[in-house]
Design an enzyme around this catalytic site. Sequence first.
Site, PDB file in Angstrom:
ATOM      1  N   GLY A  75     -14.690  20.183   5.274  1.00  0.00           N
ATOM      2  CA  GLY A  75     -15.132  18.856   5.672  1.00  0.00           C
ATOM      3  C   GLY A  75     -16.252  18.922   6.686  1.00  0.00           C
ATOM      4  O   GLY A  75     -17.150  18.067   6.696  1.00  0.00           O
ATOM      5  N   ASP A 134     -10.654  20.238   1.734  1.00  0.00           N
ATOM      6  CA  ASP A 134     -10.278  19.622   3.003  1.00  0.00           C
ATOM      7  C   ASP A 134      -9.959  18.150   2.763  1.00  0.00           C
ATOM      8  O   ASP A 134     -10.820  17.372   2.356  1.00  0.00           O
ATOM      9  CB  ASP A 134     -11.433  19.759   3.989  1.00  0.00           C
ATOM     10  N   CYS A 171     -13.519  17.434  14.543  1.00  0.00           N
ATOM     11  CA  CYS A 171     -13.502  18.814  14.083  1.00  0.00           C
ATOM     12  C   CYS A 171     -12.456  19.594  14.865  1.00  0.00           C
ATOM     13  O   CYS A 171     -12.292  19.400  16.075  1.00  0.00           O
ATOM     14  CB  CYS A 171     -14.882  19.440  14.264  1.00  0.00           C
ATOM     15  N   GLY A 172     -11.744  20.479  14.199  1.00  0.00           N
ATOM     16  CA  GLY A 172     -10.691  21.242  14.850  1.00  0.00           C
ATOM     17  C   GLY A 172     -11.174  22.171  15.938  1.00  0.00           C
ATOM     18  O   GLY A 172     -10.374  22.663  16.744  1.00  0.00           O
ATOM     19  N   HIS A 173     -12.476  22.429  15.995  1.00  0.00           N
ATOM     20  CA  HIS A 173     -13.015  23.370  16.975  1.00  0.00           C
ATOM     21  C   HIS A 173     -13.435  22.704  18.282  1.00  0.00           C
ATOM     22  O   HIS A 173     -13.843  23.393  19.210  1.00  0.00           O
ATOM     23  CB  HIS A 173     -14.232  24.100  16.391  1.00  0.00           C
ATOM     24  N   ARG A 214      -1.561  21.183   8.083  1.00  0.00           N
ATOM     25  CA  ARG A 214      -2.145  21.700   9.331  1.00  0.00           C
ATOM     26  C   ARG A 214      -1.772  20.779  10.498  1.00  0.00           C
ATOM     27  O   ARG A 214      -1.768  19.564  10.353  1.00  0.00           O
ATOM     28  CB  ARG A 214      -3.662  21.772   9.180  1.00  0.00           C
TER      29      ARG A 214
END
Length: 233
Positions: A75, A134, A171-173, A214
């Site tokens: 994504g 995603d 965003c996961g980061h 997740r």
Amino acid sequence: MFRRKIIKPTLLLLGQLQTFTATNAFGCPPPERLRRLLQSVERGEASILLLPCCYDGLSARLVALNGFDATFMTGFGVSGVNGYPDTQLVSFNEMMSAANSVAEGLASAALEKAKYGEGDAASAEPVAIPCIADGDTGYGNAINVKRTVFGYARAGMAGMMIEDQVAPKRCGHVAGKSVVSFAEAVQRVKAACDARDEYEALFGKGTGPLILARTDSLVTDGFGKSSSTRMVF
């Protein structure tokens, strides 16, 4: 690494691509191919699977033509190629468009390898590598999650990742993430699994995308709660 013997453009009919993305030459749907890959890793027959990310047909072709066994439609990448940060500004329809492009890229790469590849690849039946897509937060409530699973399945995706962030997600980061309640997170995952089973009831065993759940609760709620969430997922 794959190399074509000759430089020649490959012209493929759209109908041929659409047919090929649904199943491989032996009628094995993408989710079943992914399941077999994962099972081979569990049995120790294969090493850990590397999933380079893709976001359109070209990037998917590059992954497939360079010998990887699977890929992940990111994504983050789809957002970026559309000129946006990964803050869920792209819609379900844009992600579906990307999934269709990725599926066609993987199909064309498989057909190209079978036709122009070297050694065994040149004589083998064409088989597209599986792709996990995603699914972000599912683009709405539990009903939207089910629609997302069905859409990705029709596009030829082998699996779908669903997460527990609050929509619109980040965003996961990056920092600043927040997650939904535990009950809502479980409902999302259950909706995705129900949709997988319903798709298989309609189209046959092994056709429903594998569901990857997740959690982003490690940062927000700590290791203990995130571990409990992972176990329930």
